[in-house]
Design a protein around this motif. Structure first.
Motif, PDB file in Angstrom:
ATOM      1  N   PHE A  53       0.845  -1.191   0.000  1.00 52.10           N
ATOM      2  CA  PHE A  53       0.000   0.000   0.000  1.00 52.10           C
ATOM      3  C   PHE A  53       0.883   1.244   0.000  1.00 52.10           C
ATOM      4  CE2 PHE A  53      -3.249   2.515   2.766  1.00 52.10           C
ATOM      5  CZ  PHE A  53      -3.601   3.277   1.666  1.00 52.10           C
ATOM      6  N   GLY A 133      -4.772  -1.603  -1.096  1.00 52.57           N
ATOM      7  CA  GLY A 133      -4.612  -0.357  -0.368  1.00 52.57           C
ATOM      8  C   GLY A 133      -5.961   0.279  -0.063  1.00 52.57           C
ATOM      9  N   PRO A 224      -0.815   5.313   4.595  1.00 57.66           N
ATOM     10  CA  PRO A 224      -0.119   4.026   4.620  1.00 57.66           C
ATOM     11  C   PRO A 224       1.149   4.067   5.463  1.00 57.66           C
ATOM     12  CG  PRO A 224       0.039   5.035   2.432  1.00 57.66           C
ATOM     13  CD  PRO A 224      -0.966   5.805   3.206  1.00 57.66           C
TER      14      PRO A 224
END
Lengths: 284, 304
Positions: A53, A133, A224
């Motif tokens: 991600f 993600g 992330p």
């Protein structure tokens, strides 16, 4: 001015190959990343499930920065074409102000830049989500678009300056190829800035579009990054940010969003003024 | 009739090349005015200056009452130009092209639509309005170009070699349109050409070469002045004819058995014929053409 801009937009979007070519460097970067750059970079990251991600978001941020420039460059092709085919004669033989013509080119090129960047952003989000993600929040999404607009303006000004010097179509094609190739390096996408020698790092830091890249990363990688670096020491996070060009180090001081915005705004003003001065001189 | 274009001492150099070295001429309102000259004579440069594309180095001009250099926008709104090369956008349809270019003339939306419709009608471009300009044939393009030049109903229409590269029939069509504009609308037509037969139809001709005006006048005047009529005789006995002509001290040349005898007027040929009637196998009397004028003035064939 609006009519001319609208005409330029139509011309650009009807030339399908031209539109595709503007996306070319995006595809190249994406291809390189999917094929092998990704693996190399992953080895530098903590072995967490969020690493993908993180890395995907990072690459997409870079690609977006590149798109703002290459798309705008592609759109200025209309201007070069008009000039080399002497098509401008028909404009200047009518009672139109020169500023309106030039304004029309800039307006249309920036619109193309913004439209194509947003298309790329949507594609990028699809890619990130498809690979596990998360979506950007509404606020970050708005921030990203704001940065894109700023980047298009700054990148457009540089590209406008370059194209206003070009006198033939082949010169323009060559310039496009060179810029398309170099831009990936200049914004530190092919190879993270931290892996490059000091001198090259400075070139990247001084290249205005890199600042758009850094800001896009800051915004897009935030989420992330906190996930991937949860529980990791503060020092590791700082190290990562510097290595990947999320922030730049200027003699011990880290770049801030405010400074990057200033760089982009300054670039925009500087290059447009320079181009206009050159045009005024050429007209005499 | 009043003068619509007045040019005095107009000159332009590109570096050391003197493209136009001081030309003077007038164009009458409502006339068909032809600019004749070989390629590189300075015709296009002169037109570029009159249409405000190029700044002259010296001299002055007025077009439709506007001073060149002082009121260029005035000139620009009073003239229409059909350029030598196609300057419309190949990817746009004819209609889109006309609407874009028409918007340069500060018309309201409805005025613009009406103006485009009128121009299309006059130029006969209605059949391919919705087709991309790049996909049209040469003749259709020319019609679209002419429609483009007519949108703002200019007082003067400049045409830079409007029929070059067209097939004879299309050339005829374009030419008819041009004549009609002049006759029915009273539009002043200013064209450059290197087709003699086109120049011969003009009201007034200026012959130009090496950046200078060589001659000026109606086609008739120019022919009178610069072209000679020619009597061509095919004799039964060449020697007898040669002796006869020498006795009359008439000059002549012989080409493949045919005697070419220049005469001041075609009627004069009768005198010569009368004296040698029995020796004539065949004859032809040719009056001078614009080609002769051109050759006489420029000393070259038309440089294509």
């Amino acid at each position: 001015m609006m009519v001319i801009a609208k005409r330029n937009l139509k011309l650009f979007f009807r030339d399908r190959t031209g539109v595709l070519m503007s996306f070319l460097s995006v595809f190249i970067i994406l291809g390189l990343y999917v094929l092998f750059l990704g693996d190399t970079m992953k080895s530098n990251l903590p072995d967490a499930p969020e690493a993908d991600f993180l890395l995907n978001s990072w690459v997409m941020a870079g690609i977006l920065a590149v798109t703002t420039v290459t798309a705008t460059l592609g759109a200025f092709g209309v201007m070069v074409e008009d000039r080399t085919r002497k098509l401008l004669k028909d404009f200047t033989a009518a009672p139109v102000k020169r500023q309106e013509i030039v304004g029309g080119y800039i307006l249309s090129a920036c619109s193309v830049g913004i439209i194509l960047s947003i298309v790329t952003l949507l594609l990028a989000e699809v890619y990130i989500v498809a690979n596990g993600g998360g979506l950007l929040s509404a606020v970050t999404f708005a921030q990203v678009i704001g940065i894109l607009v700023l980047s298009v303006l700054a990148g457009g000004s540089i590209v406008f300056f370059i194209t206003s010097l070009l006198r033939s179509h082949s010169a323009y094609t060559t310039a496009s190829t060179i810029i398309g190739t170099l831009i990936g390096f200049l914004t530190g996408i092919y190879i993270p800035i931290g892996s490059l020698p000091e001198a090259v790092q400075w070139v990247i830091k001084l290249f205005p579009v890199s600042h758009a890249g850094a800001m896009l990363r800051t915004v897009m990688v935030e989420e992330p990054m906190t996930q991937a670096f949860a529980g990791a020491p503060e020092e590791a996070l700082r190290e990562f940010k510097l290595h990947m060009g999320v922030v730049f180090d200027f003699g011990g001081k880290l770049s801030t969003m405010g400074a990057s915005i200033a760089v982009l705004a300054g670039t925009t003003v500087f290059f447009y003024l320079l181009s206009i001065m050159l045009m005024v001189r050429n007209n005499k | 009739m009043s003068t619509i274009i007045n040019v005095k001492g107009l000159a332009k150099s590109f570096g050391s090349l003197e493209a136009v070295r001081g030309v003077d001429f007038d164009v009458e309102q409502g006339s068909l005015f032809a600019f004749l000259g070989p390629n590189g004579a300075g015709k296009s440069t002169t037109i570029d200056m009159l249409t405000t594309q190029l700044k002259p180095d010296a001299g002055e001009a007025t077009v439709a009452g506007y001073r060149l250099g002082r009121d260029n926008d005035g000139i620009r709104s009073a003239i229409g130009i059909v350029f030598q090369d196609s300057l419309l956008d190949p990817l746009l349809t004819v209609e889109e092209n006309l609407l874009v270019r028409g918007s340069f003339y500060k018309l309201s939306r409805s005025e613009l639509k009406a103006a485009v419709a009128r121009a299309v009608e006059t130029a006969g471009a209605g059949d391919f309005l919705k087709r991309p300009y790049g996909k049209l044939s040469g003749g259709q393009r020319r019609r679209a170009d002419i429609a483009r030049a007519l949108i703002h109903t200019p007082q003067v229409l400049f045409l830079d070699e409007p029929t070059t590269g067209l097939d004879p029939q299309t050339r005829q069509n374009v030419w008819t349109t041009i004549r009609r504009l002049q006759k029915e609308r009273g539009m002043t037509i200013f064209l450059t050409t290197h087709y003699m037969e086109e120049a011969a139809q003009a009201d007034r001709i200026v012959v130009m070469d090496h950046g200078k005006v060589l001659a000026e006048g109606t086609p008739y005047e120019l022919k009178e002045r610069y072209a000679t009529d020619m009597l061509k005789l095919k004799p039964h006995d060449a020697e007898e004819l040669a002796a006869y002509l020498q006795a009359r001290s008439a000059s002549y040349t012989v080409a493949s058995g045919i005697f070419h005898i220049p005469v001041a007027e075609t009627v004069r040929a009768l005198d010569i014929i009368d004296g040698c009637r029995s020796n004539i196998a065949g004859l032809e009397i040719v009056s001078g053409t614009m080609d002769d004028v051109f050759l006489h003035l420029t000393g070259t064939e038309v440089r294509a």
